[in-house]
Design an enzyme around this catalytic site. Structure first.
Site, short mmCIF file in Angstrom:
data_model
loop_
_atom_site.label_atom_id
_atom_site.label_comp_id
_atom_site.label_asym_id
_atom_site.label_seq_id
_atom_site.Cartn_x
_atom_site.Cartn_y
_atom_site.Cartn_z
N SER A 51 -9.92 -0.38 7.09
CA SER A 51 -9.29 -0.36 5.73
C SER A 51 -8.55 -1.54 5.19
O SER A 51 -8.27 -1.43 3.99
CB SER A 51 -8.44 1.05 5.81
OG SER A 51 -9.15 1.97 5.54
N LYS A 61 0.91 -1.21 0.01
CA LYS A 61 -0.13 -0.11 0.07
C LYS A 61 0.67 1.16 0.04
O LYS A 61 1.89 1.13 0.66
CB LYS A 61 -0.88 -0.19 1.30
CG LYS A 61 -1.96 1.13 1.36
CD LYS A 61 -2.97 0.73 2.41
CE LYS A 61 -4.01 1.93 2.64
NZ LYS A 61 -4.83 1.75 3.75
N SER A 79 -9.64 2.21 3.16
CA SER A 79 -8.81 2.82 2.04
C SER A 79 -7.80 1.66 1.37
O SER A 79 -7.18 2.09 0.28
CB SER A 79 -8.16 3.73 3.02
OG SER A 79 -7.44 2.94 3.86
N1 GLN Z 1 -12.98 4.29 6.59
C1 GLN Z 1 -12.38 4.80 7.60
C2 GLN Z 1 -11.87 5.98 7.50
O1 GLN Z 1 -12.30 6.73 6.73
C3 GLN Z 1 -11.14 3.73 7.81
C4 GLN Z 1 -9.92 4.34 7.48
C5 GLN Z 1 -8.90 3.11 7.71
O2 GLN Z 1 -9.05 2.20 8.29
N2 GLN Z 1 -7.49 3.73 7.15
O3 GLN Z 1 -11.46 6.54 8.46
#
Ligand code: GLN
Length: 469
Positions: free
Chosen positions: A171, A72, A147
């Site tokens: 994420s 990532k 994400s």
């Molecule tokens: N969807 C979550 C957010 O927007 C999770 C983000 C993540 O886990 N990096 O914060």
């Protein structure tokens, strides 16, 4: 992965051939998917050749030496662009590797490229990436989740055999569920965060994404363990891949929290998860109805803390040290112009919210309150593990949604409804595929266990994989 390792071991294939095959797949798929921000063709082939040389001389670094991986793009790779999907870091090349990347190199894994994400890992769909959305390989009109959407889509589409993601509120698990692959959020502290660009340091964890439970466990074993360079990393023993045993499910107590099966849950998701639970029961597991009532506060608590921590962590992007700088007559104007140009709108929204909840007049009402509620959530979760061995829920309320469907940020935040609790309490949680809906979209089941119980998680996940796919 054992098959690829066997091919390398018996000289049926070289690492160069394997890497070339994945690069071909990338070339074919990327125009539709956009799972990668950077593909390091040259670097990956060089690393593959080194792996082949090592193996020929009997010096393979691990059984996986020469098997490529995708990483990532918020995880630092020395000399290779690490953009966090932000314009701010468009040309940023770290001078050092994150510890997890170091771990991959020590096992001999060529890094094939850097995967797409929501900018600075803020989001649930990769639509907030400055480099375009990653499409879902199962339906190109839908999101891959986020994400870590790029990592999940790349693995699902066969562009990489496995990948690293990060999980702050869901994420890794949510995109894994949307793309039909396996994803683990490890226990907080089980994996080093050194060199991983922070979103919210009290919640962030790096974890593996792969197509099978065993591959996920293998990758986790490569990155788990203490790290002197990360003060929050735990001293716990490094992880070893368990021996798979189908009998152990007999008598296993599975908690089923009613709050995760209520309003807003897609019917087909519910059916698939219940079917899987029934399958586990028929193999000897005991289903125990439990309550995790504090999950009602998980999203609010999570958002308060994540925005507070993110606003502090992002203060370093001021045009001085890294990335985008917009010249101006004085330094304050330079800071604000650089930040206005470098950050996308979701990042700005979170910086504003975070600054607000941390401001002197609101700190007590929001940030401090959220910390207290976090403690209550953690107690609630840990109390359930006195009664049951694992807790099983759907990973997400719905299957992958359409690109552009969630225009309202609050709706997007609800994607983390079932996943944020594990981050808030620091426990490990895994998402495993549990079938498809009537449109052919993958569905995922989430298994949670107490701190450092990854072995148990993997064993249950292995059963789910066998019984519910
Ligand atoms: N969807 C979550 C957010 O927007 C999770 C983000 C993540 O886990 N990096 O914060």
């Amino acid at each position: 992965m054992r098959q690829l390792a066997h091919m390398l071991d018996t000289r049926q294939a070289t690492s160069r051939e394997i890497v070339t095959r994945y690069l071909e797949q990338i070339a074919q798929q990327e125009p539709q998917l956009n799972a990668f921000i950077t593909v390091d063709e040259e670097g990956a082939l060089l690393q593959a050749e080194e792996a082949d040389r090592r193996r020929a001389e009997g010096r393979a670094l691990s059984p996986w030496d020469g098997i490529p991986i995708a990483v990532k793009d918020n995880i630092s790779t020395a000399g290779l662009k690490t953009t966090c999907a932000s314009r701010f870091l468009e040309n940023y090349r770290p001078l050092f590797d994150a510890t997890v990347v170091d771990n991959l190199r020590q096992a001999g894994l060529p890094i094939i490229g850097k995967t797409n994400l929501d900018e600075f890992a803020m989001g649930s769909s990769t639509e907030y990436s400055a480099y375009g959305v990653t499409r879902n390989p199962h339906d190109l009109s839908r999101v891959s989740g986020g994400s870590s959407g790029g990592s999940a889509a790349a693995v699902a589409a066969g562009e990489a055999p496995w990948a690293l993601g990060t999980d702050t509120g869901g994420s890794i698990r949510q995109p894994a569920s949307f793309c039909g692959v396996v994803g683990l959020k490890p226990t907080y502290g089980a994996v080093s965060r050194y060199g991983v660009v922070a979103l919210a340091p009290s919640l962030d964890q790096v974890g593996p994404v792969a197509t099978t439970v065993e591959d996920t466990a293998i990758l986790f074993s490569l990155i788990a363990g203490p790290d002197r360079r990360d003060a929050s990393s735990s001293e716990a023993r490094p992880f070893q891949v368990p021996r798979w045993d189908e009998q152990f499910v007999t008598g296993l107590k599975i908690g089923v929290p009613e709050e995760f099966f209520g309003e807003g849950l897609d019917q087909e998701v519910e059916q698939a998860v219940r079917k899987c639970l029934a399958e586990l029961e028929s193999r000897g597991a005991v289903l125990v109805p439990i309550s995790l009532a504090t999950n009602e506060y998980a999203i609010d608590t999570y958002l308060t803390l994540v925005t507070a921590e993110a606003s502090s962590c992002l203060a370093r992007y001021d045009g001085v040290r890294y990335g985008t700088r917009v010249a101006a007559a004085d330094s304050n104007t330079m800071f604000s112009k650089s930040r206005a140009a470098g950050f996308g709108s979701e990042v700005k929204r979170r910086i504003m919210l975070g600054t607000y909840v941390l401001s002197a007049s609101h700190y007590e009402a929001y940030y401090e309150q959220a910390q207290k509620v976090r403690t209550l959530i953690k107690r609630d979760v840990l109390a359930s593990f006195e009664e049951v061995d694992v807790v099983i829920t759907p990973t997400t309320p719905t299957p992958a949604f359409r690109i552009g469907a969630k225009r309202n940020p609050l709706e997007m935040y609800l994607s983390d409804l079932f996943t944020a609790m594990a981050n808030l309490s620091g426990i490990p949680a895994i998402s495993v595929p549990c079938g498809k809906d009537s449109k052919g979209l993958p569905l995922g089941i989430q298994i949670m266990a107490s701190h450092f119980q990854e072995e148990l998680l993997f064993k249950v996940a292995y059963m789910v994989e066998r019984g519910c796919l």
